[in-house]
Design an enzyme around this catalytic site. Structure first.
Site, PDB file in Angstrom:
ATOM      1  N   LYS A  10       0.830  -1.213   0.000  1.00 50.92           N
ATOM      2  CA  LYS A  10       0.000   0.000   0.000  1.00 50.92           C
ATOM      3  C   LYS A  10       0.871   1.273   0.000  1.00 50.92           C
ATOM      4  CE  LYS A  10      -3.963  -2.244   2.212  1.00 50.92           C
ATOM      5  NZ  LYS A  10      -5.010  -2.111   3.257  1.00 50.92           N
ATOM      6  N   TYR A  50     -12.524  -1.313  -3.625  1.00 53.40           N
ATOM      7  CA  TYR A  50     -13.032  -1.480  -2.260  1.00 53.40           C
ATOM      8  C   TYR A  50     -14.548  -1.266  -2.172  1.00 53.40           C
ATOM      9  CZ  TYR A  50      -8.360  -1.872  -0.223  1.00 53.40           C
ATOM     10  OH  TYR A  50      -7.103  -2.310   0.136  1.00 53.40           O
ATOM     11  N   ASN A 113      -2.106   0.282   6.655  1.00 55.95           N
ATOM     12  CA  ASN A 113      -1.607  -0.980   7.218  1.00 55.95           C
ATOM     13  C   ASN A 113      -0.732  -1.793   6.252  1.00 55.95           C
ATOM     14  OD1 ASN A 113      -3.627  -1.819   5.593  1.00 55.95           O
ATOM     15  ND2 ASN A 113      -4.822  -2.879   7.157  1.00 55.95           N
ATOM     16  N   HIS A 116      -2.163  -5.395   1.492  1.00 58.86           N
ATOM     17  CA  HIS A 116      -3.466  -6.035   1.299  1.00 58.86           C
ATOM     18  C   HIS A 116      -3.239  -7.521   1.077  1.00 58.86           C
ATOM     19  CE1 HIS A 116      -7.474  -6.862  -0.311  1.00 58.86           C
ATOM     20  NE2 HIS A 116      -6.871  -7.563  -1.246  1.00 58.86           N
ATOM     21  N   GLU A 127      -9.660 -10.028  -7.640  1.00 55.88           N
ATOM     22  CA  GLU A 127      -8.693  -8.946  -7.433  1.00 55.88           C
ATOM     23  C   GLU A 127      -7.509  -9.070  -8.389  1.00 55.88           C
ATOM     24  OE1 GLU A 127      -9.986  -8.527  -2.736  1.00 55.88           O
ATOM     25  OE2 GLU A 127      -7.979  -9.233  -3.210  1.00 55.88           O
TER      26      GLU A 127
HETATM   27  P1  GDP Z   1      -8.247  -6.557   5.676  1.00 56.87           P
HETATM   28  O1  GDP Z   1      -8.962  -7.674   4.954  1.00 56.87           O
HETATM   29  O2  GDP Z   1      -7.393  -7.047   6.820  1.00 56.87           O
HETATM   30  O3  GDP Z   1      -7.464  -5.654   4.741  1.00 56.87           O
HETATM   31  O4  GDP Z   1      -9.359  -5.642   6.375  1.00 56.87           O
HETATM   32  P2  GDP Z   1     -10.824  -5.179   5.905  1.00 56.87           P
HETATM   33  O5  GDP Z   1     -11.281  -5.934   4.692  1.00 56.87           O
HETATM   34  O6  GDP Z   1     -11.683  -5.178   7.121  1.00 56.87           O
HETATM   35  O7  GDP Z   1     -10.605  -3.648   5.509  1.00 56.87           O
HETATM   36  C1  GDP Z   1     -10.023  -3.293   4.284  1.00 56.87           C
HETATM   37  C2  GDP Z   1      -9.059  -2.149   4.501  1.00 56.87           C
HETATM   38  O8  GDP Z   1      -9.794  -1.005   4.955  1.00 56.87           O
HETATM   39  C3  GDP Z   1      -8.026  -2.364   5.615  1.00 56.87           C
HETATM   40  O9  GDP Z   1      -6.923  -3.144   5.219  1.00 56.87           O
HETATM   41  C4  GDP Z   1      -7.650  -0.947   5.977  1.00 56.87           C
HETATM   42  O10 GDP Z   1      -6.727  -0.396   5.038  1.00 56.87           O
HETATM   43  C5  GDP Z   1      -8.988  -0.223   5.826  1.00 56.87           C
HETATM   44  N1  GDP Z   1      -9.664  -0.111   7.124  1.00 56.87           N
HETATM   45  C6  GDP Z   1     -10.255  -1.108   7.861  1.00 56.87           C
HETATM   46  N2  GDP Z   1     -10.765  -0.626   9.014  1.00 56.87           N
HETATM   47  C7  GDP Z   1     -10.474   0.724   9.012  1.00 56.87           C
HETATM   48  C8  GDP Z   1     -10.743   1.784   9.927  1.00 56.87           C
HETATM   49  O11 GDP Z   1     -11.343   1.602  10.998  1.00 56.87           O
HETATM   50  N3  GDP Z   1     -10.317   3.031   9.564  1.00 56.87           N
HETATM   51  C9  GDP Z   1      -9.661   3.265   8.383  1.00 56.87           C
HETATM   52  N4  GDP Z   1      -9.265   4.532   8.089  1.00 56.87           N
HETATM   53  N5  GDP Z   1      -9.394   2.294   7.495  1.00 56.87           N
HETATM   54  C10 GDP Z   1      -9.795   1.033   7.806  1.00 56.87           C
END
Ligand code: GDP
Length: 138
Positions: A10, A50, A113, A116, A127
């Site tokens: 990222k 997303y 973070n 991905h 994807e």
């Molecule tokens: P992943 O599968 O571990 O990537 O997590 P998710 O599918 O739940 O979320 C997708 C992406 O959205 C995450 O990797 C983060 O970059 C972002 N994200 C998730 N939760 C949050 C949050 O509470 N705040 C913000 N700003 N970004 C978030």
């Protein structure tokens, strides 16, 4: 496709110069790079990628962040790729990620973070197809 997953380094991790270290960790864990490119998502493309999160409160922030700078997109191959890669990257929030995981080592926050990783075989295929045509895969 069950032996393939999709990843992105990222914008936070790319900008911090962690690309080489992250790719080294990925290859060291036994993943083979099947396709890879350095690219940048427009806000429109990031929103499309997303779209499943469109109703979440952080969607706007996520789209802004993912279109804020270059990313490295890649398709990776290994037995049990999706599950093993999720273990290698660690929890979404680096505060909860296990020691030694990519997010523990390199992520800044739950939003920024570092990497991905696809969460299912089906999404890995979707994807991968979002970024790569058939002739771009080795
Ligand atoms: P992943 O599968 O571990 O990537 O997590 P998710 O599918 O739940 O979320 C997708 C992406 O959205 C995450 O990797 C983060 O970059 C972002 N994200 C998730 N939760 C949050 C949050 O509470 N705040 C913000 N700003 N970004 C978030």
């Amino acid at each position: 496709m069950s032996n393939r997953t999709f990843t992105m380094i990222k914008p936070d991790a790319f900008a911090s110069g962690y690309t080489g270290a992250i790719l080294k960790q990925i290859e060291g864990a036994g993943f083979r790079i099947v396709a890879m490119k350095l690219t940048r998502l427009s806000a429109e493309k990031a929103g499309e990628f997303y779209a499943v999160h469109a109703e979440r409160p952080f969607y706007g922030e996520l789209v802004d962040f993912m279109s804020s700078g270059p990313i490295v997109a890649a398709i990776l191959e290994k037995d049990n790729a999706v599950e093993d890669f999720r273990k290698l990257i660690g929890a979404t929030n680096p505060a909860n990620a296990e020691e030694g995981t990519i997010r523990k080592l390199y992520a800044k926050s739950v939003g920024e973070n570092a990497v991905h990783g696809s969460d299912s075989n089906e999404n890995a295929a979707i994807e991968g197809n979002f970024f790569f045509s058939a002739f771009e895969r080795i």
